[in-house]
Every structure is written in C-alpha cells, then in structure tokens.
Design a protein around this motif. Structure first.
Motif, PDB file in Angstrom:
ATOM      1  N   ASP A 122       0.807  -1.221   0.000  1.00  0.00           N
ATOM      2  CA  ASP A 122       0.000   0.000   0.000  1.00  0.00           C
ATOM      3  C   ASP A 122       0.839   1.268   0.000  1.00  0.00           C
ATOM      4  N   PHE A 123       2.151   1.151  -0.087  1.00  0.00           N
ATOM      5  CA  PHE A 123       3.030   2.311   0.095  1.00  0.00           C
ATOM      6  C   PHE A 123       2.723   3.423  -0.904  1.00  0.00           C
ATOM      7  N   GLN A 124       2.674   3.078  -2.175  1.00  0.00           N
ATOM      8  CA  GLN A 124       2.442   4.113  -3.203  1.00  0.00           C
ATOM      9  C   GLN A 124       1.056   4.719  -3.070  1.00  0.00           C
ATOM     10  N   ALA A 125       0.059   3.881  -2.789  1.00  0.00           N
ATOM     11  CA  ALA A 125      -1.303   4.393  -2.619  1.00  0.00           C
ATOM     12  C   ALA A 125      -1.388   5.307  -1.407  1.00  0.00           C
ATOM     13  N   THR A 126      -0.665   4.962  -0.338  1.00  0.00           N
ATOM     14  CA  THR A 126      -0.676   5.799   0.861  1.00  0.00           C
ATOM     15  C   THR A 126      -0.031   7.147   0.581  1.00  0.00           C
ATOM     16  N   LEU A 127       1.073   7.160  -0.147  1.00  0.00           N
ATOM     17  CA  LEU A 127       1.696   8.432  -0.532  1.00  0.00           C
ATOM     18  C   LEU A 127       0.726   9.299  -1.325  1.00  0.00           C
ATOM     19  N   SER A 128      -0.028   8.688  -2.207  1.00  0.00           N
ATOM     20  CA  SER A 128      -1.002   9.440  -3.010  1.00  0.00           C
ATOM     21  C   SER A 128      -2.104  10.018  -2.137  1.00  0.00           C
ATOM     22  N   VAL A 129      -2.556   9.235  -1.149  1.00  0.00           N
ATOM     23  CA  VAL A 129      -3.593   9.728  -0.242  1.00  0.00           C
ATOM     24  C   VAL A 129      -3.066  10.903   0.578  1.00  0.00           C
ATOM     25  N   ILE A 130      -1.850  10.797   1.087  1.00  0.00           N
ATOM     26  CA  ILE A 130      -1.251  11.888   1.863  1.00  0.00           C
ATOM     27  C   ILE A 130      -1.124  13.141   1.013  1.00  0.00           C
ATOM     28  N   HIS A 131      -0.602  12.983  -0.181  1.00  0.00           N
ATOM     29  CA  HIS A 131      -0.437  14.102  -1.102  1.00  0.00           C
ATOM     30  C   HIS A 131      -1.782  14.760  -1.408  1.00  0.00           C
ATOM     31  N   SER A 134      -3.201  16.737   1.581  1.00  0.00           N
ATOM     32  CA  SER A 134      -2.488  18.011   1.710  1.00  0.00           C
ATOM     33  C   SER A 134      -2.926  19.012   0.642  1.00  0.00           C
ATOM     34  N   SER A 135      -3.213  18.524  -0.537  1.00  0.00           N
ATOM     35  CA  SER A 135      -3.648  19.403  -1.621  1.00  0.00           C
ATOM     36  C   SER A 135      -5.080  19.886  -1.431  1.00  0.00           C
ATOM     37  N   ARG A 141      -2.342  20.923   4.967  1.00  0.00           N
ATOM     38  CA  ARG A 141      -1.080  21.334   4.346  1.00  0.00           C
ATOM     39  C   ARG A 141      -0.264  22.223   5.276  1.00  0.00           C
ATOM     40  N   ASN A 142      -0.936  23.095   6.017  1.00  0.00           N
ATOM     41  CA  ASN A 142      -0.230  24.064   6.856  1.00  0.00           C
ATOM     42  C   ASN A 142       0.239  23.504   8.190  1.00  0.00           C
ATOM     43  N   HIS A 143      -0.425  22.449   8.677  1.00  0.00           N
ATOM     44  CA  HIS A 143      -0.167  22.043  10.059  1.00  0.00           C
ATOM     45  C   HIS A 143       0.293  20.607  10.258  1.00  0.00           C
ATOM     46  N   VAL A 144       0.143  19.718   9.273  1.00  0.00           N
ATOM     47  CA  VAL A 144       0.375  18.294   9.519  1.00  0.00           C
ATOM     48  C   VAL A 144       1.690  17.816   8.920  1.00  0.00           C
ATOM     49  N   GLN A 145       2.518  17.219   9.764  1.00  0.00           N
ATOM     50  CA  GLN A 145       3.681  16.453   9.316  1.00  0.00           C
ATOM     51  C   GLN A 145       3.265  14.992   9.194  1.00  0.00           C
ATOM     52  N   PHE A 146       3.578  14.374   8.068  1.00  0.00           N
ATOM     53  CA  PHE A 146       3.263  12.953   7.877  1.00  0.00           C
ATOM     54  C   PHE A 146       4.550  12.131   7.948  1.00  0.00           C
TER      55      PHE A 146
END
Length: 412
Positions: A122-131, A134-135, A141-146
C-alpha cells in the motif's frame, strides 16, 4: 631472502577479510540498536529531492530493525514559526483511518505529527492519499507532518519503493478511494501486528515543539484547546515542575449522531442530557475514573482560558490523555495490537516521579460510544498477552527507577 609460502599470504588475506566483515557487522548492528534517549539520532538521509514542495527527508529503521520509517514524507507546514513552548498533537493510524484527519485539523489549529502505518503493497497508494489530503485541505497542508512506518520486507521490495511517485486523487473521491484502494487497516494487516507505541514515538520525536499531546486519531479536542494551551504554557513553562507534570484532559464518549460539543458549557449540557459519558465506561471504567469527572464537572472555568483545576493520584490501570514535555519517557515499543500500551507509559511516568493534574476547561471527545462488540475479534487474546508483557516491564521499571516511592505491581 626466501619469499613467504603462498599459504601464508592466503592466511593473511583471510584474516584481513574477516576483520573487515566484523567491522561491517558491528556498524550494521550499531545502527539497528540505536537507543531511545528522548532525542532524535542523526538519521541516514536517503533523499533531499523536492517534488511540488514535498520533501522526503529521512529514512531509518526502528531500534530492533523490524520497521522502516520515513520522516516528513509531506511537509509544507509553518510549524517552525511557533514558540517552542507550545504543543504538537501526536497521533497515529493506518491509511484506512486517515478520513478522520479533516475534522481533527478543523478543531486543532496547531501542529500535528501523524505517523501512518502501511505496508509495501500500500506504500504508493498511501503516498497518493497523503499528497491528496495536503492538496485538498489547506489546514492539513499548513499544520500536519506525515511520517510513514512499514514492516521491513525483502531488500528488493524496499528498493522498489518510489518515494516521489504520487497520483492526485480528486478531493470529492478521497474517502471512497481509501475504502477501495487501501488494504492496510488498524489491527487487521494479516500477520503483522499494529505497532501503536512505535507510531506514537515516531510522531513524538518528530515534534518541533517542547510539549506534545498524544491522542488517538478518532478523538476530537475542544475547539479552543490549542490557543488555550499556548497561553497556559507561556507561563507554566517558567515553573520548576513543568517537565515532570502530566496535564490531563478529560475524555468523553458522545452518542452517535449528536453534534460534538465545542466548549465546556456545551459538554456540560450534553452530560446533563445523557448524550455524553466518561470514555471507556463499558470497556474499562477504571482506566479513566482517576481523572475524577465529578470534580471536573463542578469546577468553574472560563471558556477562553486553560488552568490547572486539581491534582489526582495515580491509580491502577490509569491511562489518561495528557499534555507532557517532550523529554518525558517514550512509549515502550514492545507493545503492539490491543492492551496495556498506554497503561505502561502512565505507569512509567508515575514511577519516574511525575505529578498528574487535570485541566479545567479543555477536553477530548470520541464520536460514538465504545462498546465491547465493536472491537476486533482478537482483542481479548492480545490483551492477555500484553498483560504478561506489562508484568515483565513493571519489574524492569523497578530496576530503572530504584528510588521510586510507588509501584504499579497491584495493576495485574
């Protein structure tokens, strides 16, 4: 002079080779056995590339080499501008539970350090969800570190992970995309236990403020809590005991479908109506009853400020949610899945000499009553195993804190 026989040179070569291999072996295992000191070690940088503002900063393994950890996989926050004596909310989840995040950032207008547990699959899918989160959400986008945490797989699988490849998911489709494309769920990754305490430590160590509030991602804070803590800690951090005090926030369960109370007057009304009750009332009443909810209800407080209401005594099985200085003991990463993971941390704070105080106006709310039938089927088995681990850890804590005046032994 006669030249040395070939066998001598062969032996010398073998000795040199063995020495080199031993050095490599020691270096590798030194990295794996990094100790938890409350401060981040220097991580191995694997990328400083940026792609559309997203930095991929550091990769490391956990102390036992069982998990790979990617810090700040998406970080455009302005958290460095905050005063150091403010609070970072630390939380954790699988990507399947990231749908809680928008409501959380709407309530908590400060920094959040989120550790997400996923898998190589799920790594790539998770990166897409995080991105995409944030978008789609300015506050995220302003407050969360992932930060991403996933099990160590084969070397080939690790090398194949693409840290910059992301797919933009339409904002309106985010929740449905998570349900259909993400397999990793809390407590449900086949054969891989959910490392809740490791995730808490990852989030806490990455926090850029001096204080942290570690919560579960499905808890919502009172609406002014972050601004209240800024003012409170501005003065509290000048006291002698602020580094050894746990500032407890009462936590409640809200009946399904009811609006989440924003402040103390609203939650007092909900308590009177019977739509709000103490957290874990059915599951583990003793886990939160030492907070003394009756005293909290009776304590008068201003809506826009935060103060210490009263001190409470440590009691068996106590596992409150609290604000604490970042130098406080970390969570024991041996705990995984369900049971005793936060109880063990509160026990260590107690044996380390921490004071427990309850705040007068701030609180946390879980949407929906916690009921036994809503838990995963292996909960009881996991709880029994973690109880045994906790018993072992209590013995270790007596060695670690020989001057402690208290003990957690009577919890078993």
């Amino acid at each position: 002079m006669r030249s040395s026989p070939p066998i001598v040179w062969l032996l010398v070569l073998l000795v040199v080779t063995v020495l080199i291999l031993q050095v490599i072996h020691l270096v590798i295992f030194s990295c794996l056995e990094m100790k938890k000191t409350g401060k981040l070690k220097t991580f191995e940088k694997i990328s400083q590339r940026r792609k559309k503002g997203h930095r991929l900063s550091y990769f490391r393994m956990d102390t036992r080499g069982s998990y790979q950890i990617y810090h700040s996989v998406s970080d455009e926050t302005d958290n460095n501008r905050l005063p150091k004596d403010s609070v970072t909310m630390v939380t954790h989840c699988s990507p399947h539970n990231m749908h809680y995040l928008p409501a959380l950032v709407e309530r908590w207008k400060g920094p959040i350090s989120l550790a997400v547990f996923t898998s190589s699959e799920d790594f790539q899918a998770t990166l897409s969800v995080i991105h995409s989160f944030s978008s789609c959400f300015t506050d995220i986008r302003n407050h969360v570190q992932f930060h991403l945490v996933l099990p160590m797989d084969t070397v080939d699988q690790i090398r194949s992970l693409n840290l910059t490849r992301r797919i933009k998911i339409p904002c309106k489709n985010l929740n449905s995309h998570i349900k259909t494309h993400i397999k990793t769920k809390n407590y449900a990754l086949q054969g891989v236990p959910y490392p809740n305490n490791l995730l808490r430590n990852v989030g806490q160590l990455a926090a850029r403020t001096n204080f942290v509030l570690t919560v579960d991602i499905d808890l919502l804070p009172s609406s002014l809590l972050f601004s209240q803590t800024l003012q409170f800690l501005k003065y509290e951090s000048l006291t002698q005991s602020y580094k050894t005090t746990a500032y407890i926030l009462p936590v409640f369960e809200l009946e399904d479908g009811k609006p989440v109370p924003k402040d103390k007057p609203e939650i007092l009304d909900a308590i009177s109506d019977g739509t709000v009750r103490q957290f874990y009332t059915e599951i583990c009443y003793r886990c939160h009853s030492p907070t003394d909810y009756e005293s909290w209800i009776k304590t008068k407080s201003a809506v826009d400020s935060l103060h210490v209401a009263y001190a409470v005594e440590y009691m068996p099985l106590f596992e409150p949610f609290f604000i604490v200085h970042k130098s406080a003991p970390l969570y024991d990463e041996r705990f995984k899945q369900y049971g005793y993971n936060r109880i063990s941390n509160t026990c260590e704070l107690y044996m380390a000499g921490f004071t427990f105080v309850v705040m007068d106006s701030g609180f946390l709310v879980h949407q929906g009553y916690k009921r036994k039938e809503t838990f995963h089927t292996s909960k009881d088995k996991e709880n029994a195993a973690n109880r045994e681990l906790f018993s072992q850890i209590v013995d270790e804590l007596h060695v670690k804190y020989p001057e402690s005046v208290g003990s957690c032994r009577n919890q078993m």
